[in-house]
Write a protein that holds these residues in place. Structure first.
Motif, PDB file in Angstrom:
ATOM      1  N   THR A   1      31.771  46.866  26.079  1.00  0.00           N
ATOM      2  CA  THR A   1      31.741  48.177  26.731  1.00  0.00           C
ATOM      3  C   THR A   1      30.326  48.737  26.787  1.00  0.00           C
ATOM      4  OG1 THR A   1      32.413  49.224  24.640  1.00  0.00           O
ATOM      5  CG2 THR A   1      34.147  48.796  26.270  1.00  0.00           C
TER       6      THR A   1
ATOM      7  N   ASP B   1      34.120  53.389  40.723  1.00  0.00           N
ATOM      8  CA  ASP B   1      34.921  52.609  39.778  1.00  0.00           C
ATOM      9  C   ASP B   1      35.883  53.501  39.001  1.00  0.00           C
ATOM     10  OD1 ASP B   1      33.621  50.361  40.653  1.00  0.00           O
ATOM     11  OD2 ASP B   1      32.444  50.074  38.822  1.00  0.00           O
ATOM     12  N   PHE B   2      35.446  54.697  38.655  1.00  0.00           N
ATOM     13  CA  PHE B   2      36.311  55.635  37.943  1.00  0.00           C
ATOM     14  C   PHE B   2      37.503  56.015  38.812  1.00  0.00           C
ATOM     15  CE2 PHE B   2      37.728  59.769  36.477  1.00  0.00           C
ATOM     16  CZ  PHE B   2      37.784  59.589  35.105  1.00  0.00           C
TER      17      PHE B   2
ATOM     18  N   GLU C   1      38.797  54.338  41.277  1.00  0.00           N
ATOM     19  CA  GLU C   1      39.669  53.165  41.405  1.00  0.00           C
ATOM     20  C   GLU C   1      40.533  52.977  40.150  1.00  0.00           C
ATOM     21  OE1 GLU C   1      39.319  48.327  41.951  1.00  0.00           O
ATOM     22  OE2 GLU C   1      37.628  49.586  42.545  1.00  0.00           O
ATOM     23  N   SER C   2      39.946  53.171  38.984  1.00  0.00           N
ATOM     24  CA  SER C   2      40.713  52.992  37.744  1.00  0.00           C
ATOM     25  C   SER C   2      41.783  54.071  37.580  1.00  0.00           C
ATOM     26  CB  SER C   2      39.786  52.967  36.531  1.00  0.00           C
ATOM     27  OG  SER C   2      39.200  54.224  36.313  1.00  0.00           O
ATOM     28  N   ILE C   3      41.482  55.287  37.969  1.00  0.00           N
ATOM     29  CA  ILE C   3      42.466  56.368  37.877  1.00  0.00           C
ATOM     30  C   ILE C   3      43.635  56.100  38.815  1.00  0.00           C
ATOM     31  CG2 ILE C   3      42.867  58.825  38.342  1.00  0.00           C
ATOM     32  CD1 ILE C   3      41.436  58.269  35.689  1.00  0.00           C
TER      33      ILE C   3
ATOM     34  N   LYS D   1      44.676  53.140  39.790  1.00  0.00           N
ATOM     35  CA  LYS D   1      45.440  52.051  39.166  1.00  0.00           C
ATOM     36  C   LYS D   1      46.304  52.576  38.024  1.00  0.00           C
ATOM     37  CE  LYS D   1      42.461  48.074  40.072  1.00  0.00           C
ATOM     38  NZ  LYS D   1      41.593  47.056  39.444  1.00  0.00           N
ATOM     39  N   MET D   2      45.736  53.448  37.198  1.00  0.00           N
ATOM     40  CA  MET D   2      46.497  54.004  36.076  1.00  0.00           C
ATOM     41  C   MET D   2      47.678  54.841  36.564  1.00  0.00           C
ATOM     42  SD  MET D   2      43.533  54.924  33.286  1.00  0.00           S
ATOM     43  CE  MET D   2      44.489  56.262  32.655  1.00  0.00           C
TER      44      MET D   2
END
Length: 128
Positions: A77, A99-100, A102-104, A106-107
């Motif tokens: 990390t 990226d943040f 995209e991750s949110i 996905k979550m």
């Protein structure tokens, strides 16, 4: 926060991941046996802006949350944080903001309960 400031180790003491100057500030804001409801900005320096300043804060020992601070301890990390803060970023490196997002997204697809299947917790710290 009190555990990180005053009882991080079994015999007491502070989290060594906290920058010494920030530790003084945190202890003044959150004295031992003080008000546990004191609010602290999580992203020092750009509290009202969504940006990668939080990553620089983590690198410099200014992470308010212990979970954020631990990101700097792990080699994998830590390398990810460095990739967002690199000199060639954002032109040639990854975009923290993209990226943040995209991750949110996905979550948001992880075990989502809708309608009568789920409910909103009124007290986040309690199971219902």
């Amino acid at each position: 926060m009190t555990k990180r400031l005053y009882n991080f180790f079994p015999g007491g003491g502070s989290d060594p991941g906290i920058n010494p100057s920030f530790l003084v500030e945190l202890k003044a804001t959150c004295p031992q046996n003080g008000d546990v409801n004191v609010r602290l900005p999580i992203d020092r320096g750009s509290e009202r802006v969504f940006d990668k300043q939080i990553l620089q804060n983590i690198k410099d020992g200014f992470a308010v949350l212990e979970s954020d601070s631990r990101l700097n301890d792990d080699i994998i990390t830590n390398a990810i944080i460095d990739s967002y803060l690199g000199i060639l970023n954002p032109v040639f490196g990854p975009s923290f903001e993209a990226d943040f997002v995209e991750s949110i997204v996905k979550m948001g697809h992880i075990g989502v309960k809708t309608g009568q299947q789920g409910h909103v917790r009124r007290l986040c710290a309690a199971f219902s």
